[in-house]
Scaffold this motif. Structure first.
Motif, PDB file in Angstrom:
ATOM      1  N   PHE A  49       0.840  -1.193   0.000  1.00 33.47           N
ATOM      2  CA  PHE A  49       0.000   0.000   0.000  1.00 33.47           C
ATOM      3  C   PHE A  49       0.878   1.247   0.000  1.00 33.47           C
ATOM      4  N   ALA A  50       0.293   2.337  -0.475  1.00 40.74           N
ATOM      5  CA  ALA A  50       0.943   3.645  -0.394  1.00 40.74           C
ATOM      6  C   ALA A  50       0.471   4.308   0.898  1.00 40.74           C
ATOM      7  N   PRO A  51       1.360   4.612   1.827  1.00 46.41           N
ATOM      8  CA  PRO A  51       0.919   5.127   3.136  1.00 46.41           C
ATOM      9  C   PRO A  51       0.352   6.538   3.043  1.00 46.41           C
ATOM     10  N   SER A  52      -0.440   6.882   4.025  1.00 44.04           N
ATOM     11  CA  SER A  52      -0.950   8.241   4.133  1.00 44.04           C
ATOM     12  C   SER A  52       0.196   9.203   4.426  1.00 44.04           C
ATOM     13  N   LEU A  53       0.121  10.389   3.864  1.00 42.57           N
ATOM     14  CA  LEU A  53       1.142  11.413   4.076  1.00 42.57           C
ATOM     15  C   LEU A  53       0.697  12.459   5.093  1.00 42.57           C
ATOM     16  N   LYS A  54      -0.419  12.204   5.747  1.00 45.88           N
ATOM     17  CA  LYS A  54      -0.937  13.146   6.737  1.00 45.88           C
ATOM     18  C   LYS A  54      -0.021  13.159   7.963  1.00 45.88           C
ATOM     19  N   GLY A  55       0.441  14.339   8.335  1.00 45.58           N
ATOM     20  CA  GLY A  55       1.272  14.486   9.519  1.00 45.58           C
ATOM     21  C   GLY A  55       2.709  14.040   9.372  1.00 45.58           C
ATOM     22  N   VAL A  56       3.145  13.693   8.158  1.00 46.08           N
ATOM     23  CA  VAL A  56       4.524  13.247   7.960  1.00 46.08           C
ATOM     24  C   VAL A  56       5.462  14.451   7.971  1.00 46.08           C
ATOM     25  N   ASP A  57       6.601  14.292   8.621  1.00 45.95           N
ATOM     26  CA  ASP A  57       7.586  15.368   8.704  1.00 45.95           C
ATOM     27  C   ASP A  57       8.066  15.749   7.301  1.00 45.95           C
ATOM     28  N   PRO A  58       8.167  17.050   6.983  1.00 44.66           N
ATOM     29  CA  PRO A  58       8.635  17.468   5.659  1.00 44.66           C
ATOM     30  C   PRO A  58       9.990  16.870   5.282  1.00 44.66           C
ATOM     31  N   LYS A  59      10.886  16.700   6.271  1.00 43.19           N
ATOM     32  CA  LYS A  59      12.186  16.100   5.959  1.00 43.19           C
ATOM     33  C   LYS A  59      12.028  14.675   5.462  1.00 43.19           C
ATOM     34  N   HIS A  60      11.130  13.909   6.056  1.00 44.01           N
ATOM     35  CA  HIS A  60      10.929  12.525   5.635  1.00 44.01           C
ATOM     36  C   HIS A  60      10.247  12.456   4.269  1.00 44.01           C
ATOM     37  N   ILE A  61       9.364  13.405   3.966  1.00 38.75           N
ATOM     38  CA  ILE A  61       8.766  13.444   2.627  1.00 38.75           C
ATOM     39  C   ILE A  61       9.846  13.699   1.584  1.00 38.75           C
ATOM     40  N   TYR A  62      10.732  14.639   1.871  1.00 39.83           N
ATOM     41  CA  TYR A  62      11.818  14.963   0.946  1.00 39.83           C
ATOM     42  C   TYR A  62      12.725  13.745   0.756  1.00 39.83           C
ATOM     43  N   GLU A  63      13.080  13.078   1.866  1.00 35.53           N
ATOM     44  CA  GLU A  63      13.960  11.911   1.780  1.00 35.53           C
ATOM     45  C   GLU A  63      13.299  10.771   1.016  1.00 35.53           C
ATOM     46  N   ALA A  64      11.986  10.609   1.175  1.00 33.38           N
ATOM     47  CA  ALA A  64      11.287   9.558   0.432  1.00 33.38           C
ATOM     48  C   ALA A  64      11.347   9.834  -1.065  1.00 33.38           C
ATOM     49  N   MET A  65      11.180  11.089  -1.452  1.00 36.29           N
ATOM     50  CA  MET A  65      11.288  11.423  -2.872  1.00 36.29           C
ATOM     51  C   MET A  65      12.706  11.216  -3.382  1.00 36.29           C
ATOM     52  N   GLN A  66      13.692  11.476  -2.539  1.00 37.76           N
ATOM     53  CA  GLN A  66      15.087  11.287  -2.922  1.00 37.76           C
ATOM     54  C   GLN A  66      15.448   9.818  -3.110  1.00 37.76           C
ATOM     55  N   THR A  67      15.013   8.984  -2.180  1.00 34.96           N
ATOM     56  CA  THR A  67      15.530   7.609  -2.106  1.00 34.96           C
ATOM     57  C   THR A  67      14.574   6.543  -2.642  1.00 34.96           C
ATOM     58  N   GLY A  68      13.261   6.842  -2.738  1.00 40.96           N
ATOM     59  CA  GLY A  68      12.325   5.844  -3.241  1.00 40.96           C
ATOM     60  C   GLY A  68      12.219   4.618  -2.360  1.00 40.96           C
ATOM     61  N   PRO A  69      11.720   4.742  -1.132  1.00 41.21           N
ATOM     62  CA  PRO A  69      11.652   3.572  -0.244  1.00 41.21           C
ATOM     63  C   PRO A  69      10.625   2.548  -0.709  1.00 41.21           C
TER      64      PRO A  69
END
Length: 269
Positions: free
Chosen positions: A173-193
């Protein structure tokens, strides 16, 4: 005075004065010059890597190998960079409690200092994305409208058009992005977990990532207006269609039945 004049005319007088001047200059420089920053930084980095190696040996090596080479229970960490470690460990996804179709978010068990040490050690395996700075991931001054266009084009197929998340195949599943820290959103886009594709700076520049983060923060806000009325969970056309069929069409059928009953009763009268 005659003796002092004689000493001034001595052949070694100039050499003695020059020696004293050089010694004084060297002493002042040694006392007042700043400490060599590069050497201090190298020492701190070496210490972080050493501490990170100890943490890695206890919590990570059993799955990812003693040198990050990977194995049957975990992928290789060579070249994933510090950003991947900061995301995975900083969101509690790692160390994984058990293997599965997808590793979910859990409470974080390491301090940020320990996460930084682990990231430094894994980064020593090979070059990879670094942990972003606050200036890179901060949504301040970013264009949320442009970010919304980019998100709907690149991300909404999995995460829903407002980041509520969604189901994928094979139990993923694709997790909800509600309340996610902006740094972790940026890192997810960088690294593709996990199942997510990566968007390095060569594909999606830093300011574009910041625009997407600004959009997610805007729709995540409790004060965000919704011109369409009730959000119905903001999970897309399924809930909206169900509402239309059950309540909308149901209301129309009820009205039609009531009109028909009234008409039949009037004819009998």
């Amino acid at each position: 005075m005659k003796k002092l004049s004689a000493r001034r005319r001595h052949p070694l007088a100039a050499l003695v004065v020059l020696s004293f001047a050089l010694a004084a200059t060297g002493g002042l420089y040694a006392a007042l010059a700043p400490a060599p920053q590069a050497h201090a930084d190298d020492s701190a980095q070496s210490l972080a890597i050493e501490q990170g190696k100890k943490l890695y040996s206890v919590g990570c090596a059993s799955c990812h190998g003693t040198s990050g080479q990977g194995g049957s229970d975990g992928p290789s960490l060579v070249g994933v960079g510090a950003a991947a470690v900061d995301f995975q460990v900083g969101t509690g996804r790692m160390p994984a409690q058990q293997p599965g179709a997808q590793i979910e978010k859990h409470p974080v068990i390491y301090t940020q200092a320990q996460i930084d040490q682990l990231a430094a050690y894994v980064a020593s395996f090979g070059p990879g994305p670094a942990v972003p700075t606050k200036d890179q991931y901060s949504p301040s001054g970013a264009d949320s409208a442009k970010g919304g266009e980019l998100f709907r084009t690149n991300c909404s197929q999995c995460h829903n058009f407002v980041g509520k998340g969604g189901a994928l195949t094979s139990g993923k599943f694709a997790p909800s992005l509600k309340g996610v820290d902006p740094k972790h959103i940026y890192e997810a886009m960088q690294t593709g977990p996990q199942n997510m594709p990566s968007f390095p700076d060569s594909t999606m520049p830093q300011d574009t990532k910041a625009d997407i983060i600004a959009y997610l923060k805007a729709v995540d806000s409790a004060d965000s207006p919704n011109p369409g009325g009730f959000t119905l969970g903001s999970i897309g056309p399924v809930s909206e269609g169900l509402f239309g069929w059950v309540f909308g069409l149901g209301t129309l059928i009820g009205i039609a039945t009531w009109v028909a009953a009234r008409t039949t009763k009037a004819k009998k009268s």
